[in-house]
Motif scaffolding. Structure first.
Motif, PDB file in Angstrom:
ATOM      1  N   ILE A 154       0.876  -1.166   0.000  1.00  0.00           N
ATOM      2  CA  ILE A 154       0.000   0.000   0.000  1.00  0.00           C
ATOM      3  C   ILE A 154       0.911   1.212   0.000  1.00  0.00           C
ATOM      4  O   ILE A 154       1.810   1.318   0.845  1.00  0.00           O
ATOM      5  CB  ILE A 154      -0.931   0.048   1.211  1.00  0.00           C
ATOM      6  N   VAL A 155       0.681   2.130  -0.938  1.00  0.00           N
ATOM      7  CA  VAL A 155       1.558   3.283  -1.107  1.00  0.00           C
ATOM      8  C   VAL A 155       0.767   4.567  -0.934  1.00  0.00           C
ATOM      9  O   VAL A 155      -0.236   4.789  -1.616  1.00  0.00           O
ATOM     10  CB  VAL A 155       2.235   3.276  -2.496  1.00  0.00           C
ATOM     11  N   VAL A 156       1.221   5.407  -0.013  1.00  0.00           N
ATOM     12  CA  VAL A 156       0.718   6.772   0.139  1.00  0.00           C
ATOM     13  C   VAL A 156       1.738   7.709  -0.481  1.00  0.00           C
ATOM     14  O   VAL A 156       2.932   7.630  -0.159  1.00  0.00           O
ATOM     15  CB  VAL A 156       0.526   7.135   1.634  1.00  0.00           C
ATOM     16  N   ASP A 157       1.303   8.577  -1.377  1.00  0.00           N
ATOM     17  CA  ASP A 157       2.221   9.574  -1.922  1.00  0.00           C
ATOM     18  C   ASP A 157       1.428  10.698  -2.564  1.00  0.00           C
ATOM     19  O   ASP A 157       0.301  10.494  -3.044  1.00  0.00           O
ATOM     20  CB  ASP A 157       3.182   8.963  -2.946  1.00  0.00           C
ATOM     21  N   HIS A 158       2.024  11.902  -2.565  1.00  0.00           N
ATOM     22  CA  HIS A 158       1.380  13.052  -3.192  1.00  0.00           C
ATOM     23  C   HIS A 158       1.839  13.246  -4.634  1.00  0.00           C
ATOM     24  O   HIS A 158       1.306  14.114  -5.331  1.00  0.00           O
ATOM     25  CB  HIS A 158       1.667  14.322  -2.385  1.00  0.00           C
ATOM     26  N   ASN A 159       2.823  12.471  -5.067  1.00  0.00           N
ATOM     27  CA  ASN A 159       3.258  12.563  -6.461  1.00  0.00           C
ATOM     28  C   ASN A 159       2.317  11.714  -7.310  1.00  0.00           C
ATOM     29  O   ASN A 159       2.512  10.518  -7.489  1.00  0.00           O
ATOM     30  CB  ASN A 159       4.702  12.085  -6.601  1.00  0.00           C
ATOM     31  N   MET A 160       1.269  12.355  -7.843  1.00  0.00           N
ATOM     32  CA  MET A 160       0.222  11.608  -8.525  1.00  0.00           C
ATOM     33  C   MET A 160       0.705  10.942  -9.801  1.00  0.00           C
ATOM     34  O   MET A 160       0.325   9.816 -10.108  1.00  0.00           O
ATOM     35  CB  MET A 160      -0.967  12.525  -8.829  1.00  0.00           C
ATOM     36  N   SER A 161       1.574  11.627 -10.552  1.00  0.00           N
ATOM     37  CA  SER A 161       2.023  11.039 -11.819  1.00  0.00           C
ATOM     38  C   SER A 161       2.823   9.767 -11.561  1.00  0.00           C
ATOM     39  O   SER A 161       2.633   8.747 -12.236  1.00  0.00           O
ATOM     40  CB  SER A 161       2.857  12.052 -12.614  1.00  0.00           C
ATOM     41  N   GLY A 162       3.699   9.800 -10.561  1.00  0.00           N
ATOM     42  CA  GLY A 162       4.480   8.615 -10.241  1.00  0.00           C
ATOM     43  C   GLY A 162       3.626   7.518  -9.649  1.00  0.00           C
ATOM     44  O   GLY A 162       3.766   6.343  -9.997  1.00  0.00           O
TER      45      GLY A 162
END
Length: 242
Positions: free
Chosen positions: A193-201
């Motif tokens: 499960i990945v949380v990140d604000h870099n939407m494109s990546g």
């Protein structure tokens, strides 16, 4: 086959409802994105899964068994690991020493044992740090410090890995490299499960996405569905687009 299930999870801090009746499940071998604006409850969900926070209501199940009230070290021993937003290497140990600490038995008296040099090299090499085992954490560039945090988690031999902001502070080339390494971890049998604000990546990496807003689940679906979801656009991105 479901490996991790979050069932009607609620977490309150006094009168504040940080997570409100959130449910989702992760199938073995998936990479799932957990997204939402700041304060939407993403990290709180991770903290509840890892028993950093006590759960107010609801249940968390791993591989069919409830782990809601288990201790954090018990959850790690069962096969769930977490990489936090903050990097916390121990600067007095080199890369190899930092990784080895996470292979030691869970006892304050356990100063011996753990992984041997070959095993430590293998954990480091999975994230591209195989040639930096003797370097001190404060000598590493930011992207390598983040990879060291992942190597430490890998050293616990997880079946499920929770990644909180793995791409933070990385440039596009570093994000692309880490994405390939995350894909390789999936091929080795790790569910993530990945949380990140870099939407494109993130959207290029994940199989499915769960969207939180104000502590509640707003939407869930394939990345291309989430990108086109009007409610997500409005709540998460204020109409600016992903």
């Amino acid at each position: 086959m479901t490996i991790l299930e979050v069932d009607s999870l609620t977490k309150r801090f006094g009168g504040l409802v940080a997570v409100d009746d959130v449910s989702f499940s992760i199938d073995r071998g998936e990479i799932v994105g957990l997204i939402g604006p700041n304060g939407s409850g993403k990290t709180t969900v991770f903290n509840c899964i890892m028993s950093i926070y006590d759960v107010t209501d609801g249940a968390i199940r791993f591989d069919g068994e409830e782990i809601t009230d288990a201790k954090t070290h018990e959850i790690v021993n069962r096969g769930v690991a977490r990489v936090s937003q903050e990097s916390n290497p121990i600067d007095r140990y080199p890369v190899a020493g930092n990784i080895k600490l996470f292979t030691l038995p869970n006892s304050v008296r356990s100063f011996y044992g753990g992984a041997d040099e070959q095993e430590i090299y293998a954990y480091a090499e999975r994230v591209g740090l195989g040639d930096k085992l003797e370097e001190q954490p404060d000598e590493l560039p930011h992207a390598d410090v983040r990879r060291l945090e992942i190597a430490k988690a890998l050293a616990t031999e997880p079946d499920v890995l929770l990644l909180d902001e793995p791409f933070a502070g990385m440039n596009q080339a570093e994000i692309a490299t880490l994405s390939k390494q995350i894909e390789a971890m999936r091929e080795e049998g790790i569910t993530m499960i990945v949380v990140d604000h870099n939407m494109s990546g993130l959207m290029q990496l994940v199989d499915r996405t769960v969207v939180l807003h104000n502590g509640s689940k707003l939407a869930a679906g394939l990345p291309e569905e989430i990108v086109e979801d009007d409610s997500v656009q409005e709540a998460y991105l204020a109409g600016e687009g992903i």
